[in-house]
Design an enzyme around this catalytic site. Structure first.
Site, mmCIF file in Angstrom:
data_model
loop_
_atom_site.group_PDB
_atom_site.id
_atom_site.type_symbol
_atom_site.label_atom_id
_atom_site.label_comp_id
_atom_site.label_asym_id
_atom_site.label_seq_id
_atom_site.Cartn_x
_atom_site.Cartn_y
_atom_site.Cartn_z
ATOM 1 N N SER A 170 17.808 7.371 13.478
ATOM 2 C CA SER A 170 19.240 7.900 12.868
ATOM 3 C C SER A 170 20.277 6.901 13.444
ATOM 4 O O SER A 170 20.012 5.840 14.241
ATOM 5 C CB SER A 170 19.432 9.148 13.501
ATOM 6 O OG SER A 170 19.790 8.892 15.157
ATOM 7 N N ASP A 171 21.260 6.617 12.772
ATOM 8 C CA ASP A 171 22.476 5.969 13.231
ATOM 9 C C ASP A 171 22.904 6.804 14.433
ATOM 10 O O ASP A 171 22.444 8.111 14.750
ATOM 11 C CB ASP A 171 23.664 5.962 12.389
ATOM 12 C CG ASP A 171 24.717 4.826 12.889
ATOM 13 O OD1 ASP A 171 25.235 4.249 11.987
ATOM 14 O OD2 ASP A 171 24.397 4.510 14.212
ATOM 15 N N TRP A 172 23.700 6.346 15.308
ATOM 16 C CA TRP A 172 23.893 6.927 16.908
ATOM 17 C C TRP A 172 24.520 8.341 16.474
ATOM 18 O O TRP A 172 25.806 8.070 15.780
ATOM 19 C CB TRP A 172 24.509 5.968 17.642
ATOM 20 C CG TRP A 172 23.656 5.257 18.560
ATOM 21 C CD1 TRP A 172 23.569 5.114 19.829
ATOM 22 C CD2 TRP A 172 22.203 4.435 18.242
ATOM 23 N NE1 TRP A 172 22.668 4.472 20.542
ATOM 24 C CE2 TRP A 172 21.770 3.899 19.385
ATOM 25 C CE3 TRP A 172 21.602 4.493 16.954
ATOM 26 C CZ2 TRP A 172 20.647 3.250 19.320
ATOM 27 C CZ3 TRP A 172 20.344 3.603 17.285
ATOM 28 C CH2 TRP A 172 19.979 3.213 18.348
#
Ligand code: GLC
Length: 663
Positions: free
Chosen positions: A221-223
């Site tokens: 995932s993106d953060w």
């Protein structure tokens, strides 16, 4: 190797979420952990300071991806990836969160400096080579942000509403090409796509990334982009980053409700364990070939190749006249954009005026009239104008600070500040030949002042080598060879998106395939500087086009480029393809190959490029794949997308059974 079957459910659910901001879980040393760090322009590794706060360790700042793209040189992409990988190895980082390959749909996007181009093919080829450079030297690369994340406003919640063909042909092609380098990871984007968050979008993560593109690496995932761990796992996400205190309970709750299965959990756990072990093996093969100074020096050639000469009445290269440098960027150039990709460098720039003076004083064309002044930051613009009035040539340094071009924000205008525009016009009004150097990461509307000045250089964001590279180009020590990888429009009102930012949480991609030059060229919209445009101190002629058919959809294109000047130089030749008659809508032309070649003064080079099925195919939403329709295609060889030098038609006639009935 430990696999999921030797772990308890609790251990497995823990493993599916980061242990902290940058590392994966190691289950108290039972499994290998993965250390992630940004970014595409240099290592941004964070460590906790004495007060317990995260801060960046100092590192080398490299040319930004916008500059790598403006080199049109695959070796520059590879070399930069390799250099940053060495920084990672030296600092114990396993995966570099780069490169970003999102398409530049609007020049207002605040993160354009961190992406390559408006064109998917150019973006993909350079991302592939950057990835190869990173991974050859023992570090994993992470392709991002998957996908259709083309502005920063509303990126956490605004849905990109897009049709299948546009998504495949424009927004996924760069990923598809770069995936051939088998990056260790792919990062999903924050935004929803067609109403479903990318982090839990099964069509994106499983149907397309896993099945259609056959990607076998780690999907992360993106953060903090995961909304619900159970839904994300079910959609095909392997790893949620960073640590989240609700993550374990979300997964356990989903498991207890039979919303996620043992199989899904084990698949993701094994993907994480396999990746951690693969990285250990890669680390074993990593090697440091240069020290910090050597790596910084090696990036100078990339920086020089990335600078684009946009206008020149002959005032450049400098020499033989009095020159002054105006602007505080002389001592502190803008070297990169802001946000996750921002690098903390301790490198102190040598003032540009000193570097220019040094080079000119060495050059045989230098006269005793050459003197260089610089407007100290303490002086105001009025002093600069006075200085200009005393010099034959005035170099005005302008651009966008990392507070203007930064992750999480979009620009509200593509013009320079009023103060900068005023300064340029006032300096030009003194009668001093005016050279404007722009340090920025995306298109600039220059119409208010460009007719008043004699030369314009787009330096981009050059990293630690900024002033040295600019001095080398302005003095002719190096001949400029960069070309634009993003169209510079006449104004933001001339772009398709204008200042629209979507509304009600949805942005409809009504432009479809008409992104960048595909829009301006197909709709005959005038631009300031077209895609693929850039000047040199050399000049080039194109001739002798020959096209050889090797197979149904395979052609070899050969042509000659001659350096007609007295200056050695590099030329970027571009191959565009037009489907002469098509049963579906297609842009007027599309980039399908390019070549950058060093050609000595007065010499010629025979250049050969190959076109395969991908040069002629479109995404057929009926068959759900690439489809080549029989008929004629026009092959064009150009110095830019609007400066076509050579062209020739070819014909494709695949067996009837491969074809749909033509309308
Ligand atoms: C950021 C960015 C991403 C970056 C990550 C870690 O929000 O979108 O590009 O790699 O978080 O800093």
């Amino acid at each position: 190797m430990i696999t999921a079957k030797s772990l308890t459910l609790e251990e497995k659910l823990k493993l599916l979420t980061g242990k902290n901001l940058w590392q994966t879980e190691d289950l108290d040393g039972k499994v290998n952990s993965i250390f992630f760090a940004d970014g595409p322009h240099g290592l941004r590794k964070m460590k906790k300071n004495a007060h317990g706060y995260y801060e960046n360790i100092p590192s080398i700042a490299y040319p930004n991806l916008v500059n790598i793209a403006n080199t049109w040189n695959t070796s520059c992409a590879y070399e930069t990836g390799k250099l940053i990988a060495e920084d990672c190895v030296e600092n114990g980082v396993d995966v570099l969160l780069a490169p970003g390959v999102n398409i530049k749909r609007t020049p207002l996007c605040g993160r354009n400096f961190e992406y390559f181009s408006e064109d998917p093919y150019l973006s993909g080829i350079l991302a592939k080579n950057f990835t190869d450079g990173v991974q050859k030297y023992g570090v994993g690369a992470c392709l991002k942000h998957f996908c259709v994340n083309n502005r920063e406003i509303g990126r956490y919640f605004q849905s990109s509403e897009i049709d299948d063909r546009t998504m495949h042909e424009i927004y996924m092609t760069a990923f598809e090409i770069a995936l051939t380098s088998n990056p260790v990871a792919v990062m999903c984007s924050y935004n929803p796509v067609n109403g479903v968050y990318a982090s839990e979008n099964k069509k994106l993560l499983t149907d397309i990334l896993r099945k259609e593109f056959s990607y076998q690496g780690l999907i992360i995932s993106d953060w903090a982009s995961v909304k619900n761990g159970g839904k994300s796992l079910g959609a095909g996400l392997d790893l949620r980053m960073p640590y989240s205190e609700t993550a374990y309970d979300e997964l356990k709750d989903a498991y207890d409700k039979n919303l996620i299965t043992d199989k899904e959990i084990n698949n993701a756990v094994n993907k994480i364990l396999e990746t951690a072990n693969k990285l250990q093996t890669m680390r074993g093969k990593s090697k440091i070939t240069k020290d910090v100074m050597g790596r910084r020096k090696a990036a100078l050639a990339v920086a020089e190749e990335s600078i684009v000469l946009l206008k020149n009445d002959g005032v450049l290269p400098l020499g033989g006249s009095s020159v002054c440098v105006i602007g505080e960027l002389n001592r502190r150039p803008y070297i990169g954009g802001g946000g996750a990709a921002a690098v903390t460098t301790e490198f102190v720039q040598i003032p540009l005026n000193s570097l220019i003076g040094e080079i000119l004083s060495e050059s045989v064309i230098c006269t005793d009239k050459v003197k260089l002044d610089c407007l100290d930051p303490s002086h105001n613009d009025r002093e600069g104008i006075l200085l200009a009035s005393k010099n034959d040539v005035s170099i005005v340094l302008v651009g966008n600070s990392p507070a203007t071009e930064i992750e999480g924000h979009d620009r509200e205008t593509i013009r320079l500040s009023n103060k900068e525009e005023r300064l340029i016009k006032d300096v030009a009004a003194t009668g001093s030949k005016t050279v404007v150097v722009i340090e920025a990461g995306s298109a600039i509307d220059m119409t208010p002042w460009i007719n008043d000045v004699q030369a314009v250089v787009f330096a981009g964001y050059l990293g630690d080598n900024a002033n040295e590279a600019i001095a080398d180009i302005l003095t002719g020590k190096v001949t400029p060879s960069g070309k634009l990888s993003e169209t510079f429009p006449l104004s933001v009102e001339n772009t398709y998106c204008k200042t629209d930012t979507g509304k009600g949480g949805v942005e409809v991609y009504r432009d479809g395939l008409l992104v960048g030059y595909r829009y301006y060229d197909t709709e005959n919209v005038p631009v300031l500087f077209p895609f693929g445009y850039g000047l040199s101190y050399a000049s080039f002629d194109y001739s002798a086009l020959e096209i050889e058919k090797n197979g149904d959809t395979d052609f070899t294109v050969s042509y000659t480029v001659t350096n007609t000047s007295a200056v050695d130089g590099k030329e970027i030749s571009q191959i565009y393809v037009k489907d002469v008659v098509s049963s579906v809508f297609k842009p007027n032309k599309e980039l399908k190959a390019f070549s950058k070649d060093f050609i000595k003064a007065g010499e010629s080079k025979r250049i050969t490029v190959n076109l395969d099925k991908n040069a002629f195919a479109h995404y057929n939403v009926i068959s759900g794949g690439k489809y080549v329709e029989n008929g004629e295609f026009l092959i064009m060889v150009g110095a830019s997308c609007t400066d076509i030098k050579l062209k020739q038609k070819v014909s494709i006639s695949l067996p009837a059974e491969t074809q749909y009935s033509v309308i």
